[in-house]
Motif scaffolding. Structure first.
Motif, PDB file in Angstrom:
ATOM      1  N   PRO A  93      53.296  73.179  89.837  1.00 19.04           N
ATOM      2  CA  PRO A  93      52.416  73.938  88.937  1.00 19.04           C
ATOM      3  C   PRO A  93      52.809  75.410  88.915  1.00 19.04           C
ATOM      4  O   PRO A  93      53.075  76.009  89.966  1.00 19.04           O
ATOM      5  CB  PRO A  93      51.024  73.741  89.547  1.00 19.04           C
ATOM      6  N   VAL A  94      52.849  76.002  87.736  1.00 15.98           N
ATOM      7  CA  VAL A  94      53.250  77.404  87.618  1.00 15.98           C
ATOM      8  C   VAL A  94      52.103  78.302  88.083  1.00 15.98           C
ATOM      9  O   VAL A  94      50.925  77.960  87.955  1.00 15.98           O
ATOM     10  CB  VAL A  94      53.644  77.767  86.175  1.00 15.98           C
ATOM     11  N   GLU A  95      52.467  79.442  88.649  1.00 16.43           N
ATOM     12  CA  GLU A  95      51.489  80.410  89.141  1.00 16.43           C
ATOM     13  C   GLU A  95      51.308  81.493  88.079  1.00 16.43           C
ATOM     14  O   GLU A  95      52.019  82.490  88.051  1.00 16.43           O
ATOM     15  CB  GLU A  95      51.964  81.034  90.463  1.00 16.43           C
ATOM     16  N   THR A  96      50.337  81.285  87.192  1.00 13.02           N
ATOM     17  CA  THR A  96      50.134  82.261  86.117  1.00 13.02           C
ATOM     18  C   THR A  96      49.558  83.572  86.628  1.00 13.02           C
ATOM     19  O   THR A  96      49.624  84.590  85.938  1.00 13.02           O
ATOM     20  CB  THR A  96      49.214  81.683  85.021  1.00 13.02           C
ATOM     21  N   SER A  97      48.999  83.575  87.846  1.00 14.63           N
ATOM     22  CA  SER A  97      48.512  84.828  88.428  1.00 14.63           C
ATOM     23  C   SER A  97      49.664  85.767  88.776  1.00 14.63           C
ATOM     24  O   SER A  97      49.449  86.960  89.005  1.00 14.63           O
ATOM     25  CB  SER A  97      47.670  84.554  89.675  1.00 14.63           C
ATOM     26  N   PRO A 170      41.996  71.716  91.599  1.00 10.40           N
ATOM     27  CA  PRO A 170      43.093  70.900  91.074  1.00 10.40           C
ATOM     28  C   PRO A 170      42.844  69.417  91.310  1.00 10.40           C
ATOM     29  O   PRO A 170      42.166  69.029  92.265  1.00 10.40           O
ATOM     30  CB  PRO A 170      44.314  71.389  91.859  1.00 10.40           C
ATOM     31  N   GLU A 171      43.387  68.619  90.401  1.00 15.45           N
ATOM     32  CA  GLU A 171      43.244  67.175  90.533  1.00 15.45           C
ATOM     33  C   GLU A 171      43.977  66.687  91.775  1.00 15.45           C
ATOM     34  O   GLU A 171      45.064  67.166  92.107  1.00 15.45           O
ATOM     35  CB  GLU A 171      43.818  66.477  89.290  1.00 15.45           C
ATOM     36  N   ALA A 231      57.701  81.946  86.592  1.00 14.99           N
ATOM     37  CA  ALA A 231      58.797  81.202  87.209  1.00 14.99           C
ATOM     38  C   ALA A 231      58.436  79.722  87.293  1.00 14.99           C
ATOM     39  O   ALA A 231      57.290  79.362  87.546  1.00 14.99           O
ATOM     40  CB  ALA A 231      59.082  81.751  88.601  1.00 14.99           C
ATOM     41  N   VAL A 232      59.432  78.882  87.069  1.00 17.98           N
ATOM     42  CA  VAL A 232      59.267  77.435  87.217  1.00 17.98           C
ATOM     43  C   VAL A 232      60.039  77.017  88.459  1.00 17.98           C
ATOM     44  O   VAL A 232      61.240  77.287  88.574  1.00 17.98           O
ATOM     45  CB  VAL A 232      59.799  76.681  85.981  1.00 17.98           C
ATOM     46  N   GLU A 233      59.339  76.372  89.387  1.00 15.57           N
ATOM     47  CA  GLU A 233      59.959  75.958  90.639  1.00 15.57           C
ATOM     48  C   GLU A 233      59.932  74.450  90.781  1.00 15.57           C
ATOM     49  O   GLU A 233      59.068  73.770  90.237  1.00 15.57           O
ATOM     50  CB  GLU A 233      59.239  76.605  91.827  1.00 15.57           C
ATOM     51  N   ALA A 242      61.134  74.572  97.804  1.00 12.41           N
ATOM     52  CA  ALA A 242      61.214  74.690  96.349  1.00 12.41           C
ATOM     53  C   ALA A 242      62.160  75.832  95.963  1.00 12.41           C
ATOM     54  O   ALA A 242      62.251  76.854  96.660  1.00 12.41           O
ATOM     55  CB  ALA A 242      59.835  74.937  95.763  1.00 12.41           C
ATOM     56  N   ILE A 243      62.863  75.652  94.858  1.00 13.06           N
ATOM     57  CA  ILE A 243      63.724  76.702  94.324  1.00 13.06           C
ATOM     58  C   ILE A 243      63.330  76.983  92.881  1.00 13.06           C
ATOM     59  O   ILE A 243      62.781  76.115  92.192  1.00 13.06           O
ATOM     60  CB  ILE A 243      65.218  76.310  94.378  1.00 13.06           C
TER      61      ILE A 243
END
Length: 361
Positions: A93-97, A170-171, A231-233, A242-243
């Motif tokens: 999940p992306v961290e929009t914060s 979160p689910e 960022a997408v990890e 994770a990268i």
């Protein structure tokens, strides 16, 4: 039926050739490049990526060129291409914060940590035609940009500290993937949000507008609207961590909606949520309003029988590709069906005429 379609291949080939000729247009005018579309028609590119469920500006621009600017046809092309791509895994999940915000505004709080950023928007323009754009060699003055904070908390977190807004979790299970399976009802919120982010912008906008006009009790404030890169990890089992595999531009909207409460829970605000590829704030706001309208049962509210509260109506009719396919199939040959209807009408008319003649005698 066979006679009706016999010999149609040559006509179809000619139609394709004519389409290519029309797409190119006047050959004395320079051809529009994919790069030009990608860089100068970004909002159209963003819509195609969002409703096509594929983040690739180059392919979206190519689809727009191939579709002669018909965005729904371009979305169709992107979705069809997407089905041919292999899947390597799931991203986190992306961290929009932690979004690097190009635009960040709030209609609920004036003074935000990190500040409000107007960004690139039509909101403050006068909506007058700029004839200077018709001239070649347009000069663009670079805008001043301030460094953006790395961590920009959401406005709703401040309300959440006082318990003034519902807290979402979160689910626990991985939600179904609408791009790889059919829509099934009843749909959980995660699936509804997937359908809404892929839904037609105009359809979603109309539904959202209906909630504001009173067709649903969801008077809302824009808690926060933000646009920027995240960022997408992806977790790599061989590495054990994770990268970052890339960045995507997203538009996120959280609405703060009316009070709700019960005997066991004090009154508090509720949320609506929208997240869309690219800069697409009209769609993200609309999505958040419709999301909140669809949650009526969750909050024990009355179903007023309005379209925005009907999950089946919203989710099944919002997909412009399905809608277009069903709508445009009536252009295809229906000779046998029509002949059957024609014979039935003739028979009924003949029977009616015979009855009238008997009555007259």
């Amino acid at each position: 039926m066979y006679v009706a379609v016999k010999g149609g291949e040559r006509a179809i080939d000619n139609a394709h050739a004519w389409l290519a000729e029309e797409r190119r247009g006047d050959t004395t005018v320079a051809e529009l490049s994919v790069d030009q579309i990608k860089e100068q028609l970004k909002l159209a590119v963003n819509r195609v990526m969002a409703e096509g469920s594929l983040y690739d500006p180059d392919l979206a621009a190519l689809a727009i060129k191939q579709a002669r600017g018909d965005l729904i046809e371009a979305i169709f092309l992107i979705r069809a291409y997407r089905t041919t791509l292999p899947r390597f895994g799931n991203s986190n999940p992306v961290e929009t914060s932690k979004m690097a915000c190009e635009r960040r505004i709030s209609a609920t709080f004036k003074d935000l940590p990190g500040g409000q950023v107007l960004g690139p928007t039509f909101d403050y323009t006068h909506r007058l035609l700029d004839f200077k754009l018709a001239a070649e060699g347009e000069e663009v003055q670079a805008a001043e940009r301030e460094a953006e904070p790395v961590d920009v908390p959401h406005v709703t977190e401040f309300l959440n500290k006082e318990g003034l807004i519902e807290e979402t979790f979160p689910e626990e299970t991985t939600p179904p993937d609408l791009t790889r399976g059919p829509l099934e009802l009843p749909a959980e919120r995660a699936l509804r949000l997937q359908a809404l982010t892929r839904s037609d912008e105009g359809f979603t906008l109309g539904l959202a507008y209906s909630t504001q006009r009173g067709y649903g009790r969801t008077h809302a404030f824009v808690g926060e609207l933000r646009i920027g890169e995240v960022a997408v990890e992806m977790d790599i089992p061989e590495l054990g961590f994770a990268i970052e595999i890339g960045e995507v531009t997203l538009t996120e909207c959280e609405t703060v909606n009316q009070f709700v409460g019960s005997k066991s829970q004090p009154p508090q605000f509720t949320r609506g949520y929208g997240l869309v590829f690219g800069q697409n704030e009209r769609k993200s706001i609309s999505m958040s309003l419709v999301d909140r309208a669809l949650r009526w049962e969750e909050f024990g509210e009355d179903n007023e029988g309005v379209p925005a509260q009907d999950a089946e109506f919203v989710l099944y009719h919002g997909d412009n590709i399905q809608a277009t396919g069903f709508l445009e199939h009536i252009k295809l040959p229906h000779y046998v069906d029509f002949q059957a209807e024609l014979e039935l009408i003739r028979k009924l008319r003949a029977e009616a005429a015979a009855e009238q003649k008997e009555a007259a005698e």
